[in-house]
Motif scaffolding. Structure first.
Motif, PDB file in Angstrom:
ATOM      1  N   ALA A  17       0.821  -1.205   0.000  1.00 47.48           N
ATOM      2  CA  ALA A  17       0.000   0.000   0.000  1.00 47.48           C
ATOM      3  C   ALA A  17       0.858   1.260   0.000  1.00 47.48           C
ATOM      4  CB  ALA A  17      -0.909  -0.006   1.231  1.00 47.48           C
ATOM      5  N   LYS A  18       0.353   2.332  -0.605  1.00 49.02           N
ATOM      6  CA  LYS A  18       0.991   3.650  -0.554  1.00 49.02           C
ATOM      7  C   LYS A  18       2.451   3.607  -1.030  1.00 49.02           C
ATOM      8  CE  LYS A  18      -2.555   5.353   0.249  1.00 49.02           C
ATOM      9  NZ  LYS A  18      -3.102   6.239  -0.752  1.00 49.02           N
ATOM     10  N   SER A  19       2.689   2.978  -2.151  1.00 47.17           N
ATOM     11  CA  SER A  19       4.063   2.818  -2.635  1.00 47.17           C
ATOM     12  C   SER A  19       4.732   4.154  -2.942  1.00 47.17           C
ATOM     13  CB  SER A  19       4.080   1.923  -3.879  1.00 47.17           C
ATOM     14  OG  SER A  19       3.259   2.470  -4.906  1.00 47.17           O
ATOM     15  N   ARG A  20       3.964   5.142  -3.376  1.00 44.16           N
ATOM     16  CA  ARG A  20       4.555   6.450  -3.700  1.00 44.16           C
ATOM     17  C   ARG A  20       4.935   7.247  -2.455  1.00 44.16           C
ATOM     18  NH1 ARG A  20       0.654   9.540  -7.579  1.00 44.16           N
ATOM     19  NH2 ARG A  20      -0.968   8.354  -6.464  1.00 44.16           N
ATOM     20  N   LEU A  21       4.475   6.792  -1.311  1.00 45.49           N
ATOM     21  CA  LEU A  21       4.813   7.457  -0.055  1.00 45.49           C
ATOM     22  C   LEU A  21       6.003   6.797   0.636  1.00 45.49           C
ATOM     23  CD1 LEU A  21       3.557   9.844   1.551  1.00 45.49           C
ATOM     24  CD2 LEU A  21       2.295   8.144   2.895  1.00 45.49           C
ATOM     25  N   ARG A  22       6.465   5.688   0.080  1.00 47.35           N
ATOM     26  CA  ARG A  22       7.548   4.937   0.715  1.00 47.35           C
ATOM     27  C   ARG A  22       8.810   5.801   0.841  1.00 47.35           C
ATOM     28  NH1 ARG A  22       7.883  -0.367   1.450  1.00 47.35           N
ATOM     29  NH2 ARG A  22       6.169  -0.725  -0.037  1.00 47.35           N
ATOM     30  N   GLY A  23       9.351   5.868   2.054  1.00 50.28           N
ATOM     31  CA  GLY A  23      10.569   6.632   2.303  1.00 50.28           C
ATOM     32  C   GLY A  23      10.343   8.105   2.588  1.00 50.28           C
ATOM     33  N   ALA A  24       9.121   8.587   2.403  1.00 51.78           N
ATOM     34  CA  ALA A  24       8.854  10.011   2.637  1.00 51.78           C
ATOM     35  C   ALA A  24       8.709  10.334   4.118  1.00 51.78           C
ATOM     36  CB  ALA A  24       7.589  10.436   1.901  1.00 51.78           C
ATOM     37  N   VAL A  25       8.434   9.319   4.905  1.00 52.72           N
ATOM     38  CA  VAL A  25       8.209   9.500   6.341  1.00 52.72           C
ATOM     39  C   VAL A  25       9.126   8.544   7.096  1.00 52.72           C
ATOM     40  CG1 VAL A  25       6.498   9.390   8.193  1.00 52.72           C
ATOM     41  CG2 VAL A  25       5.805  10.093   5.899  1.00 52.72           C
ATOM     42  N   PRO A  26       9.824   9.013   8.135  1.00 55.13           N
ATOM     43  CA  PRO A  26      10.664   8.107   8.923  1.00 55.13           C
ATOM     44  C   PRO A  26       9.834   6.999   9.561  1.00 55.13           C
ATOM     45  CG  PRO A  26      11.117  10.403   9.470  1.00 55.13           C
ATOM     46  CD  PRO A  26       9.880  10.402   8.638  1.00 55.13           C
ATOM     47  N   GLY A  27      10.436   5.824   9.652  1.00 55.72           N
ATOM     48  CA  GLY A  27       9.748   4.710  10.292  1.00 55.72           C
ATOM     49  C   GLY A  27       9.374   3.636   9.302  1.00 55.72           C
ATOM     50  N   PRO A  28       9.045   2.440   9.789  1.00 60.16           N
ATOM     51  CA  PRO A  28       8.644   1.332   8.913  1.00 60.16           C
ATOM     52  C   PRO A  28       7.433   1.708   8.062  1.00 60.16           C
ATOM     53  CG  PRO A  28       9.047   0.554  11.157  1.00 60.16           C
ATOM     54  CD  PRO A  28       9.064   2.046  11.215  1.00 60.16           C
ATOM     55  N   HIS A  29       7.502   1.394   6.782  1.00 62.81           N
ATOM     56  CA  HIS A  29       6.438   1.813   5.865  1.00 62.81           C
ATOM     57  C   HIS A  29       5.077   1.250   6.281  1.00 62.81           C
ATOM     58  CE1 HIS A  29       4.622   3.192   2.158  1.00 62.81           C
ATOM     59  NE2 HIS A  29       4.147   1.976   1.944  1.00 62.81           N
ATOM     60  N   ALA A  30       5.043  -0.011   6.694  1.00 63.82           N
ATOM     61  CA  ALA A  30       3.771  -0.613   7.087  1.00 63.82           C
ATOM     62  C   ALA A  30       3.145   0.129   8.260  1.00 63.82           C
ATOM     63  CB  ALA A  30       3.967  -2.086   7.448  1.00 63.82           C
ATOM     64  N   ASP A  31       3.975   0.601   9.183  1.00 59.17           N
ATOM     65  CA  ASP A  31       3.452   1.344  10.334  1.00 59.17           C
ATOM     66  C   ASP A  31       2.880   2.693   9.913  1.00 59.17           C
ATOM     67  OD1 ASP A  31       4.268  -0.754  11.879  1.00 59.17           O
ATOM     68  OD2 ASP A  31       5.988   0.257  12.771  1.00 59.17           O
ATOM     69  N   VAL A  32       3.499   3.326   8.927  1.00 62.11           N
ATOM     70  CA  VAL A  32       2.986   4.600   8.421  1.00 62.11           C
ATOM     71  C   VAL A  32       1.626   4.388   7.758  1.00 62.11           C
ATOM     72  CG1 VAL A  32       3.388   6.485   6.787  1.00 62.11           C
ATOM     73  CG2 VAL A  32       5.296   5.565   8.124  1.00 62.11           C
ATOM     74  N   VAL A  33       1.502   3.343   6.954  1.00 61.04           N
ATOM     75  CA  VAL A  33       0.227   3.037   6.299  1.00 61.04           C
ATOM     76  C   VAL A  33      -0.859   2.772   7.346  1.00 61.04           C
ATOM     77  CG1 VAL A  33      -0.970   1.411   4.795  1.00 61.04           C
ATOM     78  CG2 VAL A  33       1.348   2.144   4.235  1.00 61.04           C
ATOM     79  N   LEU A  34      -0.502   2.040   8.389  1.00 58.39           N
ATOM     80  CA  LEU A  34      -1.462   1.777   9.461  1.00 58.39           C
ATOM     81  C   LEU A  34      -1.883   3.065  10.156  1.00 58.39           C
ATOM     82  CD1 LEU A  34      -0.249  -1.469  11.280  1.00 58.39           C
ATOM     83  CD2 LEU A  34      -2.449  -1.077  10.151  1.00 58.39           C
ATOM     84  N   ALA A  35      -0.950   3.981  10.344  1.00 61.30           N
ATOM     85  CA  ALA A  35      -1.273   5.255  11.002  1.00 61.30           C
ATOM     86  C   ALA A  35      -2.286   6.045  10.183  1.00 61.30           C
ATOM     87  CB  ALA A  35      -0.002   6.073  11.216  1.00 61.30           C
TER      88      ALA A  35
END
Length: 218
Positions: A17-35
């Motif tokens: 999910a949210k592949s274009r957002l990957r790396g834009a926010v610090p932290g594990p990508h899956a956790d960002v998507v969950l947030a």
């Protein structure tokens, strides 16, 4: 009295999910998507006129996170794998909700609205007034919210150009001035707009301490 609205919120496997957002926010990508998902669900479940919120996902981590983070909020989740894309997931969720109330309103809400205010979602529902309706995203080409008429089909047409597809399918546009409902987050630029509107607490913790401290009290 207007009928209560039951919403479907879809989320794909967190790693995809949210592949274009990957790396834009610090932290594990899956956790960002969950947030993003949890802030969306918190606002949706708190909105006047919303009765049930059903998360249709294909990742047990999402089910676990929803159950642990949002107890007692009326948010349910089903782990459904093998569905053929977003529209199939939305239709599956709508069918599950409609089974409990054949004459009610079902809706589809995108899972990436971290700045969403409950009052803005309630305003869009009220503006729809029982009509089949949709709210376009900020560029005006996508869709963040789709509502059926009471007892009517959801008929989701998400994908490129979904706003025009929903309009062509007879849905009425609503929510033109509802900035937080229209602000889905696919890219870092989208996230910057959401930050300006005020993030929910789950997403804000991934930004910086100053921004996190300004998270909207939901």
């Amino acid at each position: 009295m207007d009928p209560a609205v039951d919403l479907v919120v879809p989320i794909k496997r967190l790693d995809r999910a949210k592949s274009r957002l990957r790396g834009a926010v610090p932290g594990p990508h899956a956790d960002v998507v969950l947030a993003l998902l949890l802030d969306t669900l918190t606002a949706a479940a708190s909105a006047a006129g919303v009765r049930r919120v059903l998360v249709v996902c294909e990742d047990p981590r999402a089910v676990k996170a929803v159950d642990e983070a949002l107890p007692g909020m009326g948010v349910e989740s089903v782990d459904e794998r093998g569905l053929s894309g977003l529209n199939a997931a939305l239709q599956h969720g709508a069918d599950l909700l409609r089974a409990g109330d054949p004459h009610g309103v079902v809706g589809a809400l995108q899972a990436d609205l971290p700045a969403l205010r409950p009052a803005e979602l309630a305003s869009a529902i009220a503006e729809a007034g029982g009509r089949r309706a949709f709210c376009a995203d900020r560029p005006g080409t996508g869709t963040t919210l789709l509502l059926s008429a009471p007892g009517g089909p959801l008929d989701p047409r998400f994908g490129p150009g979904s706003a025009a597809a929903h309009l062509a399918g007879g849905a009425t546009p609503v929510g033109d001035g509802l900035a937080t409902l229209r602000c889905d987050v696919d890219t870092a630029a989208d996230l910057a707009v959401a930050i300006g509107l005020g993030l929910g607490p789950h997403t804000a913790k991934f930004i910086d301490p100053f921004v996190a401290g300004r998270a909207t009290d939901r």
